[in-house]
Design a protein around this motif. Structure first.
Motif, short mmCIF file in Angstrom:
data_model
loop_
_atom_site.label_atom_id
_atom_site.label_comp_id
_atom_site.label_asym_id
_atom_site.label_seq_id
_atom_site.Cartn_x
_atom_site.Cartn_y
_atom_site.Cartn_z
N LEU A 1 0.98 -1.12 0.10
CA LEU A 1 -0.04 -0.12 -0.16
C LEU A 1 0.84 1.28 0.24
O LEU A 1 0.58 2.19 -0.80
CB LEU A 1 -0.97 0.12 1.06
N LEU A 2 1.82 1.33 0.76
CA LEU A 2 2.55 2.47 1.03
C LEU A 2 3.63 2.71 -0.15
O LEU A 2 3.78 3.94 -0.52
CB LEU A 2 3.52 2.43 2.29
N ASN A 3 3.75 1.71 -1.11
CA ASN A 3 4.74 2.00 -2.05
C ASN A 3 3.81 2.04 -3.72
O ASN A 3 4.23 2.21 -4.28
CB ASN A 3 5.54 0.65 -2.43
N SER A 4 2.44 2.12 -3.33
CA SER A 4 1.44 2.23 -4.40
C SER A 4 1.52 3.62 -4.82
O SER A 4 1.94 4.73 -4.25
CB SER A 4 0.00 1.87 -3.86
N THR A 5 0.85 3.81 -6.21
CA THR A 5 0.77 5.08 -6.89
C THR A 5 -0.33 5.86 -6.03
O THR A 5 0.07 7.17 -6.15
CB THR A 5 0.51 4.82 -8.22
N VAL A 6 -1.16 4.96 -5.59
CA VAL A 6 -2.40 6.12 -4.67
C VAL A 6 -1.52 6.71 -3.70
O VAL A 6 -1.82 7.96 -3.49
CB VAL A 6 -3.46 4.99 -4.39
N VAL A 7 -0.68 6.08 -2.79
CA VAL A 7 0.13 6.76 -1.70
C VAL A 7 1.04 7.71 -2.19
O VAL A 7 0.92 8.99 -1.65
CB VAL A 7 0.58 5.89 -0.65
N THR A 8 1.94 7.42 -3.29
CA THR A 8 2.58 8.68 -3.81
C THR A 8 2.03 9.66 -4.15
O THR A 8 2.48 10.67 -4.02
CB THR A 8 3.24 7.97 -4.95
N PHE A 9 0.74 9.63 -4.94
CA PHE A 9 0.11 10.83 -5.35
C PHE A 9 -0.68 11.32 -4.08
O PHE A 9 -0.34 12.73 -4.15
CB PHE A 9 -1.37 10.06 -6.25
N TRP A 10 -1.00 10.82 -3.00
CA TRP A 10 -1.61 11.32 -1.64
C TRP A 10 -0.36 12.32 -1.26
O TRP A 10 -0.45 13.38 -0.78
CB TRP A 10 -1.97 10.24 -0.89
N LEU A 11 0.70 11.65 -1.00
CA LEU A 11 1.95 12.28 -0.42
C LEU A 11 2.40 13.60 -1.44
O LEU A 11 2.60 14.50 -0.71
CB LEU A 11 3.18 11.36 -0.44
N ARG A 12 2.28 13.47 -2.65
CA ARG A 12 2.72 14.57 -3.71
C ARG A 12 1.64 15.91 -3.13
O ARG A 12 2.30 16.88 -3.25
CB ARG A 12 2.54 14.06 -5.01
N HIS A 13 0.38 15.50 -3.12
CA HIS A 13 -0.45 16.63 -3.10
C HIS A 13 -0.88 16.81 -1.58
O HIS A 13 -1.57 18.13 -1.33
CB HIS A 13 -1.79 16.03 -3.92
N ARG A 14 -0.84 15.99 -0.52
CA ARG A 14 -1.14 16.20 0.69
C ARG A 14 -0.10 16.11 1.63
O ARG A 14 -0.46 16.67 2.87
CB ARG A 14 -2.33 15.23 1.04
N GLY A 15 1.17 15.52 1.37
CA GLY A 15 2.08 15.30 2.22
C GLY A 15 3.21 16.83 2.10
O GLY A 15 2.55 17.94 1.75
N LYS A 16 4.46 16.56 2.22
CA LYS A 16 5.17 17.65 2.42
C LYS A 16 6.29 17.54 1.36
O LYS A 16 6.72 16.52 1.04
CB LYS A 16 5.68 17.83 3.80
#
Length: 189
Positions: free
Chosen positions: A39-54
């Motif tokens: 899950l953490l290596n998925s494109t969904v989490v990467t997208f989330w981190l790009r737009h909601r993370g730092k």
């Protein structure tokens, strides 16, 4: 994952290890750790981190606060086991060397498809994409319990079977590229 990185990359270890403060360590009994790695290596989490993370320029800054903010989907145990089995297939394929990197990439694509199905069931179901059902039927969860030579052999057998041109999983992975939410997350729209 490293705290500052071009792409967030989370690693699974099944042994005690010591890392510097440039890494975050996640350990929880609430989820299958292999599933969580997928899950953490998925494109969904990467997208989330790009737009909601730092972000710092083009680098992700994967600190505690963004990690705690990730919406973690807790699927049924059987669904976690399927993804856990495929994560082991990725690990085995990558450890096998350069000749198995394409195989690892296909398994990673399948993990991403399964994660899309968990997070965005409506558009995928309406398109007839049922990767979890097919992956469960194929018995991919069994890989999570295997080790050594038996695991490596079964991973290769599964790869030849499910990624062959006539297999429905391969066809659905192709169809997945036409779903608008997938295209958005993968930067194709």
């Amino acid at each position: 994952s490293l705290r500052k990185c071009a792409v967030p990359t989370f690693t699974y270890t099944d042994f005690d290890c010591y890392v510097s403060q440039t890494f975050n360590v996640i350990k929880t009994p609430r989820l299958n750790q292999l599933y969580l790695t997928g899950l953490l290596n998925s494109t969904v989490v990467t997208f989330w981190l790009r737009h909601r993370g730092k972000m710092q320029g083009h680098l992700f800054q994967v600190d505690k606060k963004p990690l705690l903010g990730i919406p973690i989907y807790q699927p049924l145990k059987v669904q976690q086991d399927v993804i856990a089995g495929i994560v082991k297939a990725v690990i085995v394929s990558k450890h096998a060397g350069i000749e198995k990197m394409a195989q690892a990439a296909r398994f990673e694509q399948l993990i991403n498809g399964l994660i899309y199905e968990l997070y965005f069931p409506e558009p995928l179901q309406s398109a007839g994409i049922n990767l979890m059902e097919l992956s469960t039927h194929e018995g991919l969860a069994a890989l999570a319990e295997m080790e050594g030579v038996t695991l490596a052999e079964r991973v290769n057998e599964y790869a030849e079977h499910i990624f062959s041109p006539q297999h429905p999983i391969r066809g659905l992975l192709f169809d997945l590229q036409g779903i608008s939410v997938v295209r958005l997350i993968e930067g194709r729209e």
